[in-house]
Design an enzyme around this catalytic site. Sequence first.
Site, mmCIF file in Angstrom:
data_model
loop_
_atom_site.group_PDB
_atom_site.id
_atom_site.type_symbol
_atom_site.label_atom_id
_atom_site.label_comp_id
_atom_site.label_asym_id
_atom_site.label_seq_id
_atom_site.Cartn_x
_atom_site.Cartn_y
_atom_site.Cartn_z
ATOM 1 N NE ARG A 102 -5.164 0.438 -3.833
ATOM 2 C CZ ARG A 102 -4.174 0.313 -2.962
ATOM 3 N NH1 ARG A 102 -4.422 0.310 -1.672
ATOM 4 N NH2 ARG A 102 -2.933 0.173 -3.371
ATOM 5 C CG HIS A 129 -0.406 -3.175 -6.630
ATOM 6 N ND1 HIS A 129 -0.598 -1.884 -7.115
ATOM 7 C CD2 HIS A 129 -0.165 -3.038 -5.286
ATOM 8 C CE1 HIS A 129 -0.484 -1.029 -6.109
ATOM 9 N NE2 HIS A 129 -0.224 -1.706 -5.000
ATOM 10 C CD GLN A 132 4.234 -2.283 -4.334
ATOM 11 O OE1 GLN A 132 3.424 -1.585 -3.751
ATOM 12 N NE2 GLN A 132 5.529 -2.224 -4.068
ATOM 13 C CG ASP A 224 1.206 -8.628 -0.383
ATOM 14 O OD1 ASP A 224 1.118 -7.840 0.582
ATOM 15 O OD2 ASP A 224 0.380 -8.643 -1.322
ATOM 16 C CB CYS A 264 3.763 -4.453 -1.855
ATOM 17 S SG CYS A 264 2.522 -5.471 -1.049
ATOM 18 N NE ARG A 292 3.409 2.057 -5.532
ATOM 19 C CZ ARG A 292 2.229 1.779 -4.968
ATOM 20 N NH1 ARG A 292 2.183 1.073 -3.867
ATOM 21 N NH2 ARG A 292 1.093 2.161 -5.538
HETATM 22 N N1 CP Z 1 1.657 -1.125 -1.413
HETATM 23 C C1 CP Z 1 0.517 -0.409 -1.490
HETATM 24 O O1 CP Z 1 -0.131 -0.319 -2.541
HETATM 25 O O2 CP Z 1 0.186 0.241 -0.340
HETATM 26 P P1 CP Z 1 -1.215 0.974 -0.064
HETATM 27 O O3 CP Z 1 -2.261 -0.081 -0.054
HETATM 28 O O4 CP Z 1 -1.026 1.638 1.267
HETATM 29 O O5 CP Z 1 -1.447 1.967 -1.162
HETATM 30 N N1 NVA Z 2 -2.190 -7.991 -1.765
HETATM 31 C C1 NVA Z 2 -2.503 -6.798 -0.996
HETATM 32 C C2 NVA Z 2 -1.654 -5.655 -1.439
HETATM 33 C C3 NVA Z 2 -1.847 -4.382 -0.683
HETATM 34 C C4 NVA Z 2 -1.049 -3.259 -1.228
HETATM 35 C C5 NVA Z 2 -3.985 -6.482 -1.107
HETATM 36 O O1 NVA Z 2 -4.526 -6.560 -2.221
HETATM 37 O O2 NVA Z 2 -4.600 -6.157 -0.097
#
Ligand code: CP
Ligand code: NVA
Length: 309
Positions: A102, A129, A132, A224, A264, A292
């Site tokens: 990530r 993502h 997701q 989101d 998400c 997930r």
């Molecule tokens: N939706 C998602 O990726 O959640 P986290 O940021 O908690 O992993």
């Molecule tokens: N758009 C959000 C998604 C979190 C899972 C972010 O990038 O923070």
Amino acid sequence: MKDFLTVADYSPETLQALLDSAVQLKEEWKSGGNKPIFKDKVLAMIFQKPSLRTRVSFDMAMRHFGGDALYLSPAEIGLGKRESIADVARVVSGYVDAIMARVFDHAHVEELAKWASIPVINGLSDYNHPCQAMADALTIYEEFGKMKGLNVSYVGDGNNVAVSLMHVCAKLGANFTIGNPVGYDMPASAIELGKQLATESGSTITLLNDAREAVKNAHVIYTDTWTSMGQEEETKKRQQAFPPYQVNEALVAGAEDNVIVMHCLPAHRGEEITNEVADGPHSRLFPQAHNRLHAQKAILVKLIGPSGS
Ligand code: CP
Ligand code: NVA
């Protein structure tokens, strides 16, 4: 395909096969457990940002297959700071079987994949993502038995989650509409790619700035956070621009009767979604989060499973 960096890299047939595999692995897990096909296999999880779902679901996916996962925090790795990304990739490739990362900058997960000799999975970047999106497609597929011909409407920021959702919809033949405030569009290159994929599958991409217009005829409403990780200094400005894009009961009433609402997570209740909708009859927020686990099991099996990728 060694890595899983974007759904756009995969054919519609492969994405559908991943969904079918996820359904099967979910069934297997519910009726007694998954087979220990990852005995002695380890996933390294590199995080430059916080996470609940991604971290726990990947960790548990590995455990359910008899394998293990290592959590590597920003402080431990210092990706690209303490050590170059190319060196991290080559070192970790000698210890474990796959990397899930990530990152802030999408180029960093691409750089990891370039230098790693093992599969790299994108667990969220500033661009997209894809894990997701696979869980989202699985949730929609379970609900409606198909993706093709459905109307999926995303309301809010044109962010990483919107981009991957658009691409998976375009690949699998669902019509994707976005309603976002002026100035908060998805990147132009992502839109161009989405349109090209939609043409190939016979679906549509519609770009609007009006939330009510965007959810007309929707089978799925998706939202989101207004402020993604890394954009915290813009929070105040965004809180002024986004309230007309809140997913509330009035907005949901403007969609199809059997519409499902997705997010998400993490949710900012009272901002992009109200409690009434998040906890109401149309909400699929928690089954979506649980998916997930199952969608990522299918990705892991494809990349490091017995038959390889
Ligand atoms: N939706 C998602 O990726 O959640 P986290 O940021 O908690 O992993
Ligand atoms: N758009 C959000 C998604 C979190 C899972 C972010 O990038 O923070």
